[in-house]
Design a protein around this motif. Structure first.
Motif, PDB file in Angstrom:
ATOM      1  N   VAL A 114      -1.953  -3.368 -26.588  1.00 59.17           N
ATOM      2  CA  VAL A 114      -1.798  -4.387 -25.554  1.00 59.17           C
ATOM      3  C   VAL A 114      -1.860  -5.785 -26.160  1.00 59.17           C
ATOM      4  O   VAL A 114      -1.182  -6.704 -25.696  1.00 59.17           O
ATOM      5  CB  VAL A 114      -2.869  -4.220 -24.458  1.00 59.17           C
ATOM      6  N   GLY A 115      -2.625  -5.925 -27.229  1.00 56.71           N
ATOM      7  CA  GLY A 115      -2.737  -7.225 -27.884  1.00 56.71           C
ATOM      8  C   GLY A 115      -1.418  -7.751 -28.415  1.00 56.71           C
ATOM      9  O   GLY A 115      -1.275  -8.967 -28.628  1.00 56.71           O
ATOM     10  N   GLY A 116      -0.466  -6.892 -28.601  1.00 54.36           N
ATOM     11  CA  GLY A 116       0.832  -7.325 -29.090  1.00 54.36           C
ATOM     12  C   GLY A 116       1.721  -7.910 -28.007  1.00 54.36           C
ATOM     13  O   GLY A 116       2.854  -8.339 -28.293  1.00 54.36           O
ATOM     14  N   PHE A 117       1.248  -7.945 -26.765  1.00 57.09           N
ATOM     15  CA  PHE A 117       2.057  -8.438 -25.645  1.00 57.09           C
ATOM     16  C   PHE A 117       1.350  -9.570 -24.892  1.00 57.09           C
ATOM     17  O   PHE A 117       1.509  -9.705 -23.683  1.00 57.09           O
ATOM     18  CB  PHE A 117       2.378  -7.289 -24.685  1.00 57.09           C
ATOM     19  N   THR A 118       0.580 -10.371 -25.597  1.00 49.42           N
ATOM     20  CA  THR A 118      -0.181 -11.442 -24.957  1.00 49.42           C
ATOM     21  C   THR A 118       0.471 -12.815 -25.085  1.00 49.42           C
ATOM     22  O   THR A 118       0.077 -13.752 -24.387  1.00 49.42           O
ATOM     23  CB  THR A 118      -1.604 -11.513 -25.547  1.00 49.42           C
ATOM     24  N   ARG A 119       1.462 -12.938 -25.957  1.00 47.93           N
ATOM     25  CA  ARG A 119       2.126 -14.233 -26.100  1.00 47.93           C
ATOM     26  C   ARG A 119       3.120 -14.456 -24.971  1.00 47.93           C
ATOM     27  O   ARG A 119       3.746 -13.513 -24.484  1.00 47.93           O
ATOM     28  CB  ARG A 119       2.851 -14.311 -27.441  1.00 47.93           C
ATOM     29  N   ASN A 120       3.268 -15.707 -24.548  1.00 47.55           N
ATOM     30  CA  ASN A 120       4.207 -16.076 -23.482  1.00 47.55           C
ATOM     31  C   ASN A 120       4.053 -15.172 -22.262  1.00 47.55           C
ATOM     32  O   ASN A 120       4.996 -14.475 -21.871  1.00 47.55           O
ATOM     33  CB  ASN A 120       5.647 -16.012 -23.999  1.00 47.55           C
ATOM     34  N   PRO A 121       2.880 -15.175 -21.654  1.00 46.52           N
ATOM     35  CA  PRO A 121       2.622 -14.287 -20.506  1.00 46.52           C
ATOM     36  C   PRO A 121       3.667 -14.430 -19.400  1.00 46.52           C
ATOM     37  O   PRO A 121       4.046 -15.538 -19.023  1.00 46.52           O
ATOM     38  CB  PRO A 121       1.246 -14.743 -20.015  1.00 46.52           C
ATOM     39  N   GLY A 122       4.132 -13.279 -18.913  1.00 44.41           N
ATOM     40  CA  GLY A 122       5.071 -13.258 -17.800  1.00 44.41           C
ATOM     41  C   GLY A 122       6.514 -13.490 -18.171  1.00 44.41           C
ATOM     42  O   GLY A 122       7.396 -13.392 -17.313  1.00 44.41           O
ATOM     43  N   GLN A 123       6.791 -13.772 -19.428  1.00 45.89           N
ATOM     44  CA  GLN A 123       8.160 -14.048 -19.849  1.00 45.89           C
ATOM     45  C   GLN A 123       8.817 -12.783 -20.412  1.00 45.89           C
ATOM     46  O   GLN A 123       8.187 -12.012 -21.135  1.00 45.89           O
ATOM     47  CB  GLN A 123       8.197 -15.154 -20.903  1.00 45.89           C
ATOM     48  N   PHE A 124      10.086 -12.623 -20.102  1.00 48.05           N
ATOM     49  CA  PHE A 124      10.850 -11.488 -20.618  1.00 48.05           C
ATOM     50  C   PHE A 124      10.994 -11.618 -22.132  1.00 48.05           C
ATOM     51  O   PHE A 124      11.335 -12.680 -22.651  1.00 48.05           O
ATOM     52  CB  PHE A 124      12.231 -11.450 -19.966  1.00 48.05           C
ATOM     53  N   ASN A 125      10.728 -10.518 -22.838  1.00 46.86           N
ATOM     54  CA  ASN A 125      10.720 -10.563 -24.303  1.00 46.86           C
ATOM     55  C   ASN A 125      11.881  -9.815 -24.955  1.00 46.86           C
ATOM     56  O   ASN A 125      11.878  -9.601 -26.173  1.00 46.86           O
ATOM     57  CB  ASN A 125       9.389 -10.022 -24.831  1.00 46.86           C
ATOM     58  N   GLY A 126      12.855  -9.396 -24.149  1.00 48.37           N
ATOM     59  CA  GLY A 126      14.017  -8.739 -24.722  1.00 48.37           C
ATOM     60  C   GLY A 126      13.985  -7.227 -24.715  1.00 48.37           C
ATOM     61  O   GLY A 126      14.929  -6.583 -25.192  1.00 48.37           O
ATOM     62  N   ARG A 127      12.933  -6.636 -24.162  1.00 46.20           N
ATOM     63  CA  ARG A 127      12.837  -5.179 -24.080  1.00 46.20           C
ATOM     64  C   ARG A 127      13.367  -4.700 -22.725  1.00 46.20           C
ATOM     65  O   ARG A 127      12.830  -5.057 -21.686  1.00 46.20           O
ATOM     66  CB  ARG A 127      11.379  -4.721 -24.232  1.00 46.20           C
ATOM     67  N   PHE A 128      14.435  -3.885 -22.738  1.00 44.51           N
ATOM     68  CA  PHE A 128      14.953  -3.276 -21.524  1.00 44.51           C
ATOM     69  C   PHE A 128      14.479  -1.830 -21.492  1.00 44.51           C
ATOM     70  O   PHE A 128      14.790  -1.041 -22.389  1.00 44.51           O
ATOM     71  CB  PHE A 128      16.486  -3.304 -21.496  1.00 44.51           C
ATOM     72  N   GLY A 129      13.728  -1.466 -20.465  1.00 43.49           N
ATOM     73  CA  GLY A 129      13.195  -0.112 -20.399  1.00 43.49           C
ATOM     74  C   GLY A 129      13.635   0.632 -19.159  1.00 43.49           C
ATOM     75  O   GLY A 129      13.881   0.036 -18.110  1.00 43.49           O
ATOM     76  N   ARG A 130      13.756   1.945 -19.278  1.00 45.09           N
ATOM     77  CA  ARG A 130      14.052   2.784 -18.111  1.00 45.09           C
ATOM     78  C   ARG A 130      13.376   4.129 -18.274  1.00 45.09           C
ATOM     79  O   ARG A 130      13.239   4.660 -19.384  1.00 45.09           O
ATOM     80  CB  ARG A 130      15.558   2.966 -17.924  1.00 45.09           C
ATOM     81  N   LEU A 131      12.930   4.679 -17.161  1.00 47.11           N
ATOM     82  CA  LEU A 131      12.349   6.016 -17.141  1.00 47.11           C
ATOM     83  C   LEU A 131      13.466   7.038 -17.228  1.00 47.11           C
ATOM     84  O   LEU A 131      14.445   6.962 -16.481  1.00 47.11           O
ATOM     85  CB  LEU A 131      11.547   6.202 -15.857  1.00 47.11           C
ATOM     86  N   ILE A 132      13.330   8.003 -18.122  1.00 47.38           N
ATOM     87  CA  ILE A 132      14.353   9.040 -18.289  1.00 47.38           C
ATOM     88  C   ILE A 132      13.987  10.306 -17.533  1.00 47.38           C
ATOM     89  O   ILE A 132      14.821  10.906 -16.855  1.00 47.38           O
ATOM     90  CB  ILE A 132      14.561   9.358 -19.779  1.00 47.38           C
ATOM     91  N   SER A 133      12.728  10.748 -17.645  1.00 47.58           N
ATOM     92  CA  SER A 133      12.346  11.989 -16.961  1.00 47.58           C
ATOM     93  C   SER A 133      10.840  12.091 -16.844  1.00 47.58           C
ATOM     94  O   SER A 133      10.087  11.437 -17.572  1.00 47.58           O
ATOM     95  CB  SER A 133      12.892  13.217 -17.711  1.00 47.58           C
ATOM     96  N   VAL A 134      10.427  12.946 -15.898  1.00 47.84           N
ATOM     97  CA  VAL A 134       9.010  13.242 -15.668  1.00 47.84           C
ATOM     98  C   VAL A 134       8.878  14.740 -15.434  1.00 47.84           C
ATOM     99  O   VAL A 134       9.718  15.343 -14.758  1.00 47.84           O
ATOM    100  CB  VAL A 134       8.467  12.483 -14.438  1.00 47.84           C
ATOM    101  N   GLN A 135       7.851  15.337 -15.972  1.00 50.36           N
ATOM    102  CA  GLN A 135       7.557  16.747 -15.714  1.00 50.36           C
ATOM    103  C   GLN A 135       6.064  16.894 -15.480  1.00 50.36           C
ATOM    104  O   GLN A 135       5.257  16.469 -16.310  1.00 50.36           O
ATOM    105  CB  GLN A 135       7.989  17.612 -16.892  1.00 50.36           C
ATOM    106  N   VAL A 136       5.715  17.476 -14.342  1.00 48.29           N
ATOM    107  CA  VAL A 136       4.317  17.633 -13.952  1.00 48.29           C
ATOM    108  C   VAL A 136       3.934  19.098 -13.963  1.00 48.29           C
ATOM    109  O   VAL A 136       4.675  19.951 -13.466  1.00 48.29           O
ATOM    110  CB  VAL A 136       4.066  17.039 -12.556  1.00 48.29           C
ATOM    111  N   GLU A 137       2.782  19.397 -14.547  1.00 46.70           N
ATOM    112  CA  GLU A 137       2.213  20.756 -14.548  1.00 46.70           C
ATOM    113  C   GLU A 137       0.743  20.637 -14.169  1.00 46.70           C
ATOM    114  O   GLU A 137      -0.109  20.330 -15.006  1.00 46.70           O
ATOM    115  CB  GLU A 137       2.354  21.418 -15.926  1.00 46.70           C
ATOM    116  N   GLY A 138       0.436  20.848 -12.878  1.00 47.05           N
ATOM    117  CA  GLY A 138      -0.944  20.753 -12.441  1.00 47.05           C
ATOM    118  C   GLY A 138      -1.505  19.353 -12.640  1.00 47.05           C
ATOM    119  O   GLY A 138      -0.999  18.378 -12.088  1.00 47.05           O
TER     120      GLY A 138
END
Length: 403
Positions: free
Chosen positions: A95-119
């Protein structure tokens, strides 16, 4: 609704669950055991997805507290080091690597691909695109349910070389399974879905599916004799995405370089008048300078799409879609259509053109790119990519014959 001519063996539009039953038969039992169909644990699926969304947003917008919320305090992260090494870090270190420029977009585009639940345990997969580093990361998460809360207890990732653009696109699909007032099935064209998805993915673009209601969408015209169709049927990540589409309000226009309306009979219902979809498309087009596109009956999504000045997006622009000349106006399916695509686009002052039946035909007018039929899908996507990767004034052009 007539099947695509080059697909002699087709399956009518059915719900996602029915597609699996009809196509996979006994294999469905194995898939259910593996967690691919998770109807009984849907609330937990959504909770896990929300946790991963905290991770994605927290790490993309430098929000350390949101990022921390995704992890158990004792979680361990196993990150790549060098060509083949690994380093273990704590949540605080990560988490310490994401403390600079709080709230600003840093160029990382993320998306959830899949989820699997077992109990009380779950796994999740996400994709991160970082254009400036020409990197594509696949993150794998192990989660544990503690009381009523899900938290990540371990994460690892692998890195791939990716194009520098780091861009994402959104494909719009419909949730409508039955043509209004009938028992006729409606669905999204599987050929158009896989051709658009594969062409974008091969060019390094992230792809997100969006529908009016979110969740599972119906599929049509699946040809089990086509190797590409069969490969996607057994592609867990792809099919999971179609079973877990996002609502328009769950995505942000700033994340996408283009929006494309997918065709199939379902595209005629619930899309053109949906306020959230219209707003998303208009914001991508006007505020982000992005591309709006459609293929075949997906052009119905353009019918009522207005810009901020009150004019129709298609006004004065060359546009195509499935033409009246190719519709069977006497067929029951056509009588359920709320409007004619061709006539509605002409009423909006669109310059409607089309080519020969069963051939690819694409109209390019600035940042509006449309295809006539399912055979045009790959060419539409290639035109989108060419424009995105060669920025500059775009001229109105036509591919293949018009009349």
């Amino acid at each position: 609704m007539p099947a695509p001519p080059a697909m002699p063996t087709t399956i009518g539009a059915v719900s996602f669950r029915a597609v699996l039953v009809q196509l996979l038969g006994s294999v469905l039992i194995v898939l259910l055991m593996s967690g691919w169909a998770q109807a009984q644990s849907l609330p937990d699926d959504r909770r896990v997805a929300a946790v991963i969304q905290d991770y994605l947003e927290g790490s993309s917008y430098n929000r350390p507290e949101q990022l921390r919320r995704a992890f158990h305090p004792s979680a361990r992260l196993y990150l790549s080091q060098g060509v083949s090494g690994m380093r273990e870090v704590s949540v605080d270190q990560y988490v310490g690597g994401f403390t600079r420029n709080p709230g600003q977009f840093n160029g990382r585009f993320g998306r959830l691909i899949s989820v699997q639940v077992e109990g009380s345990i779950a796994t999740a997969k996400a994709e991160i695109l970082v254009g400036k580093d020409q990197a594509r990361f696949i993150d794998l998460f192990l989660l544990k349910k503690l009381g009523e809360d899900w938290q990540v207890i371990s994460k690892t990732a692998t890195r791939f070389q990716a194009p520098a653009h780091g861009r994402q696109v959104v494909l719009v699909v419909s949730n409508v399974t039955t043509m209004p007032g009938t028992q006729l099935s409606a669905g999204n064209s599987f050929a158009e879905l896989i051709h658009a998805y594969s062409t974008f993915r091969d060019a390094g673009y992230g792809v997100q599916f969006v529908s009016p209601e979110g969740g599972a969408v119906p599929l049509a015209y699946i040809d089990t004799r086509d190797p590409e169709h069969t490969a996607r049927i057994y592609d867990r990540d792809f099919m999971w995405a179609l079973a877990n589409t996002r609502k328009p309000e769950e995505v942000s226009a700033v994340d996408y370089a283009a929006l494309m309306y997918i065709g199939g009979s379902a595209a005629m219902y619930g899309v053109a008048d949906h306020a959230g979809l219209k707003s998303l498309a208009a914001r991508i087009y006007e505020q982000q300078g992005g591309i709006v596109s459609a293929v075949c009956h997906g052009s119905a999504g353009l019918a009522n799409l207005m810009l901020s000045d009150g004019t129709a997006l298609v006004s004065g622009k060359r546009v195509t879609g499935y033409p009246d000349a190719f519709e069977d106006k006497r067929a029951p399916y056509y009588k359920t259509f709320p409007f004619s695509i061709e006539q509605r686009l002409r009423e909006r002052d669109g310059l409607f053109r089309y080519g020969a039946r069963n051939t690819s035909h694409v109209e390019i007018d600035g940042r509006l790119i449309t295809g006539m039929n399912w055979q045009s899908t790959r060419d539409v996507v290639k035109a989108i990519i060419a424009q995105l990767e060669a920025p500059g004034p775009a001229e109105a052009t036509t591919r293949n014959s018009t009349r």
